[in-house]
Design a protein around this motif. Structure first.
Motif, mmCIF file in Angstrom:
data_model
loop_
_atom_site.group_PDB
_atom_site.id
_atom_site.type_symbol
_atom_site.label_atom_id
_atom_site.label_comp_id
_atom_site.label_asym_id
_atom_site.label_seq_id
_atom_site.Cartn_x
_atom_site.Cartn_y
_atom_site.Cartn_z
ATOM 1 N N MET A 51 50.175 33.107 31.356
ATOM 2 C CA MET A 51 48.943 33.758 31.472
ATOM 3 C C MET A 51 47.899 32.856 32.236
ATOM 4 S SD MET A 51 49.645 36.873 30.908
ATOM 5 C CE MET A 51 48.186 37.432 31.262
ATOM 6 N N THR A 52 47.777 31.465 31.891
ATOM 7 C CA THR A 52 46.880 30.724 32.424
ATOM 8 C C THR A 52 47.236 30.295 33.939
ATOM 9 O OG1 THR A 52 46.489 29.344 30.252
ATOM 10 C CG2 THR A 52 45.861 28.137 32.268
ATOM 11 N N GLY A 53 48.502 30.636 34.236
ATOM 12 C CA GLY A 53 49.205 30.050 35.466
ATOM 13 C C GLY A 53 48.912 31.368 36.406
ATOM 14 N N ALA A 54 48.692 32.523 35.694
ATOM 15 C CA ALA A 54 48.355 33.794 36.443
ATOM 16 C C ALA A 54 47.146 33.712 36.634
ATOM 17 C CB ALA A 54 48.792 35.043 35.692
ATOM 18 N N ALA A 55 46.197 33.407 35.950
ATOM 19 C CA ALA A 55 44.719 33.187 35.934
ATOM 20 C C ALA A 55 44.330 32.297 37.203
ATOM 21 C CB ALA A 55 44.024 32.996 34.918
ATOM 22 N N THR A 56 45.227 31.310 37.197
ATOM 23 C CA THR A 56 44.803 30.377 38.295
ATOM 24 C C THR A 56 45.504 30.446 39.735
ATOM 25 O OG1 THR A 56 45.153 28.268 36.633
ATOM 26 C CG2 THR A 56 45.371 27.723 38.887
ATOM 27 N N VAL A 57 46.691 31.298 39.699
ATOM 28 C CA VAL A 57 47.540 31.626 40.958
ATOM 29 C C VAL A 57 46.606 32.782 41.655
ATOM 30 C CG1 VAL A 57 49.599 30.609 40.494
ATOM 31 C CG2 VAL A 57 49.255 32.953 39.889
ATOM 32 N N PHE A 58 45.770 33.275 40.769
ATOM 33 C CA PHE A 58 44.944 34.599 41.432
ATOM 34 C C PHE A 58 44.205 33.860 42.542
ATOM 35 C CE2 PHE A 58 42.536 38.369 40.733
ATOM 36 C CZ PHE A 58 43.668 39.008 40.019
ATOM 37 N N PHE A 59 43.940 32.555 42.879
ATOM 38 C CA PHE A 59 43.216 31.892 43.784
ATOM 39 C C PHE A 59 44.123 32.330 45.124
ATOM 40 C CE2 PHE A 59 43.418 28.119 46.361
ATOM 41 C CZ PHE A 59 42.204 28.106 46.880
ATOM 42 N N ALA A 60 45.683 32.136 44.626
ATOM 43 C CA ALA A 60 46.392 32.508 45.990
ATOM 44 C C ALA A 60 46.610 33.880 46.429
ATOM 45 C CB ALA A 60 47.901 32.300 45.670
ATOM 46 N N MET A 63 40.227 45.718 32.584
ATOM 47 C CA MET A 63 40.792 44.876 31.263
ATOM 48 C C MET A 63 41.707 43.931 31.507
ATOM 49 S SD MET A 63 41.513 48.342 28.748
ATOM 50 C CE MET A 63 42.043 47.033 27.331
ATOM 51 N N LEU A 64 42.766 44.087 32.443
ATOM 52 C CA LEU A 64 43.611 42.869 33.039
ATOM 53 C C LEU A 64 42.865 41.950 33.487
ATOM 54 C CD1 LEU A 64 46.359 41.823 33.107
ATOM 55 C CD2 LEU A 64 46.831 43.221 35.057
ATOM 56 N N CYS A 65 41.817 42.078 34.428
ATOM 57 C CA CYS A 65 41.078 40.956 35.022
ATOM 58 C C CYS A 65 40.118 40.244 34.083
ATOM 59 C CB CYS A 65 40.316 41.669 36.070
ATOM 60 S SG CYS A 65 41.105 42.371 37.653
ATOM 61 N N LEU A 66 39.733 40.940 33.068
ATOM 62 C CA LEU A 66 38.952 40.405 32.271
ATOM 63 C C LEU A 66 39.990 39.598 31.194
ATOM 64 C CD1 LEU A 66 36.429 43.382 30.869
ATOM 65 C CD2 LEU A 66 35.976 41.191 32.075
ATOM 66 N N TYR A 67 41.103 40.056 31.085
ATOM 67 C CA TYR A 67 42.112 39.103 30.044
ATOM 68 C C TYR A 67 42.424 37.694 30.943
ATOM 69 C CZ TYR A 67 46.078 37.854 27.381
ATOM 70 O OH TYR A 67 46.962 37.161 26.822
ATOM 71 N N LEU A 68 42.736 37.985 32.183
ATOM 72 C CA LEU A 68 42.896 36.748 32.915
ATOM 73 C C LEU A 68 41.722 35.920 32.813
ATOM 74 C CD1 LEU A 68 44.769 38.337 36.078
ATOM 75 C CD2 LEU A 68 45.651 36.800 34.065
ATOM 76 N N ALA A 69 40.582 36.526 33.049
ATOM 77 C CA ALA A 69 39.165 35.665 33.097
ATOM 78 C C ALA A 69 39.050 34.798 31.752
ATOM 79 C CB ALA A 69 38.153 36.332 33.469
ATOM 80 N N VAL A 70 39.514 35.324 30.786
ATOM 81 C CA VAL A 70 39.423 34.672 29.574
ATOM 82 C C VAL A 70 40.342 33.504 29.271
ATOM 83 C CG1 VAL A 70 39.802 34.974 27.140
ATOM 84 C CG2 VAL A 70 38.641 36.670 28.255
ATOM 85 N N SER A 71 41.381 33.526 30.194
ATOM 86 C CA SER A 71 42.396 32.709 30.140
ATOM 87 C C SER A 71 42.008 31.159 31.074
ATOM 88 C CB SER A 71 43.752 32.980 30.798
ATOM 89 O OG SER A 71 44.309 34.208 30.093
ATOM 90 N N LEU A 72 40.805 31.367 31.759
ATOM 91 C CA LEU A 72 40.413 30.289 32.453
ATOM 92 C C LEU A 72 39.593 29.074 31.598
ATOM 93 C CD1 LEU A 72 38.930 32.310 35.726
ATOM 94 C CD2 LEU A 72 40.919 30.558 35.537
ATOM 95 N N PRO A 73 39.601 27.920 32.008
ATOM 96 C CA PRO A 73 39.012 26.957 31.236
ATOM 97 C C PRO A 73 37.581 27.214 30.926
ATOM 98 C CG PRO A 73 40.098 26.071 33.205
ATOM 99 C CD PRO A 73 40.146 27.606 33.460
ATOM 100 N N TYR A 74 37.094 26.656 29.749
ATOM 101 C CA TYR A 74 35.838 26.768 29.186
ATOM 102 C C TYR A 74 34.639 26.564 30.170
ATOM 103 C CZ TYR A 74 31.629 26.221 26.069
ATOM 104 O OH TYR A 74 30.615 26.205 25.286
#
Length: 461
Positions: A222-231, A421-432
């Motif tokens: 999930m952290t990876g999914a939040a990061t590859v959102f950049f892609a 909701m999915l976007c918010l969940y991915l956002a929560v996975s991003l670093p503090y």
């Protein structure tokens, strides 16, 4: 409170777009290539390796699937909005019509940060491949002028990143026709290079390299999914081109969905081949695709890949600069930013002053900040935009049921709610620290709105 949530009428938006201040020069194919040109770049040539090594491992394929699903849901919302209201500004414009001026300004302010920093982040990836290419010809660039100070290599500035941004800025300032022609050629080169890597690399895939598949667990995926959102950032840029498309109501939804579909398939395939060729722990480098080929003795192909990456990543820089300029143009036209941002040159039909200001700011950032910090900030901005567009489409359906659109999101409000909701969940996975940086930027934007934009808004006159 009513003034903070005042809305711009759809009729006024459409009337402004009919003035044709910008040249309508893009076809459907141009739009698809604009989307593919922006989406396929640093994400496939650089970020894939970093995320596999630090977050997802071989399960980066699953990370791309999850991020792709989230993007697809948001893409449906963009497609309906852009076909119903084909006006420059993307989610900023859509929010202005449905949720009000304050939220519109803040998401526009957020997107301005996203696009400028995306240009900078992509340029640092371009610089890594360019340096790899020159090193292959025994022409290394000294570290002092080829790496940002924060990279720890003793560098003062990433000069190649700065120069490529300024070169693309000059091209974009000349006009949309010239930019689109250049983009089309570069995208052809990029797709050919990607297919070459897949065709060559698939013969060197070792299934053992996919074990363990989830070395960092599902949270890492999930952290990876939040990061590859950049892609995936880029398909929404198509919406910013609304006032420069020949047949926007038909072309925009097709362009958005088609470009996202093409890019998702390529991302999953490339990440699978890449992690199958070489252990994921070795991929935390600036040019992972070239490294994978070199590890199996395909040095000549690696050189070709580096050349293709240099050309391919260039189109991402072009698309991001283009999107930033069109967004700030729309905000300026509404009175929320100074008028210089919406001043169009009579000859080139482009906001030249706005374009060069964007280029200089992005070049300054690229010269001194590293890729990872930039990528996380861009992801946060994108997820915020996708969340708002998902909410806005529900409001659009409720308040403007008579509005005609060539594409309509199915199962409203269920799919938009899932998207948000999915976007918010991915956002929560991003670093503090990403959240802190985002909050500071939005707080600064709130001050700008109350001190400047609220009083100068066209709706306040």
């Amino acid at each position: 409170m009513n003034k903070l949530f005042r809305k711009k009428s759809l009729s006024l938006m459409l009337a402004q777009s009919e003035k044709k201040e910008l040249a309508r020069a893009m076809s459907l194919i141009d739009l698809i290539f604009l989307g593919v040109g922006c989406v396929i770049g640093t994400g496939i040539f650089v970020v894939t390796g970093v995320v596999a090594a630090e977050s997802s491992g071989p399960a980066i394929m699953l990370s791309f699937v999850i991020a792709g699903i989230a993007c697809a849901l948001a893409a449906f919302c963009y497609a309906e909005f852009s076909s119903a209201v084909p006006v420059s500004g993307s989610v900023y414009t859509f929010t202005y019509a449905t949720l009000g001026e304050l939220l519109a300004f803040l998401i526009g302010w957020d997107l301005m940060l996203e696009y400028v920093i995306a240009v900078s982040a992509v340029a640092t990836g371009w610089s890594a491949y360019f340096q790899s290419l020159l090193a292959g010809f025994n022409l290394p660039i000294p570290d002092i002028i080829s790496s940002a100070p924060s990279m720890g290599k003793g560098g003062l500035i990433d000069l190649p990143a700065v120069l490529i941004i300024l070169a693309i800025t000059a091209l974009v300032s000349k006009g949309v026709k010239e930019s689109i022609k250049f983009n089309t050629v570069m995208v052809f080169v990029k797709l050919a290079i990607i297919l070459l890597f897949i065709f060559v690399g698939i013969w060197y895939v070792k299934p053992d390299n996919w074990t363990p598949f989830m070395p960092f667990g599902f949270s890492g995926v999930m952290t990876g999914a939040a990061t590859v959102f950049f892609a995936y950032i880029g398909f929404d840029i198509i919406a910013t081109a609304s006032e420069e498309v020949k047949n926007p109501k038909r072309a925009l939804p097709i362009g958005i969905i088609a470009s996202l579909l093409i890019c998702t398939i390529l991302y999953i395939t490339v990440s699978g081949v890449l992690t199958g060729m070489i252990p994921f722990t070795k991929l935390n480098v600036g040019a992972p695709v070239a490294l994978a080929l070199e590890s199996v003795g395909q040095n000549s192909i690696a050189g070709i890949i580096s050349i293709g990456a240099v050309f391919g990543i260039t189109t991402v820089i072009l698309a991001m600069i283009y999107a930033q300029v069109r967004l700030s143009y729309a905000m300026s036209r509404d009175g929320l930013l100074p008028k210089m941002f919406s001043q169009v040159n009579a000859k080139t039909k482009t906001p030249i002053g706005n374009t060069w200001l964007t280029g200089f700011v992005a070049a300054g950032i690229a010269g001194f900040i590293d890729l990872t910090t930039l990528a996380h900030l861009v992801n946060m901005g994108t997820l915020a935009a996708f969340t708002l567009i998902s909410v806005a489409i529900i409001v659009l359906r409720k308040k403007f049921p008579e509005l005609q659109a060539s594409f309509r999101v199915p199962f409203v409000p269920v799919l938009p709610v899932i998207s948000a909701m999915l976007c918010l969940y991915l956002a929560v996975s991003l670093p503090y620290m990403t959240w802190i940086s985002f909050a500071i930027w939005i707080g600064f934007g709130t001050i700008v709105y109350f001190m400047y934009s609220r009083k100068r808004s066209n709706l306040n006159q």
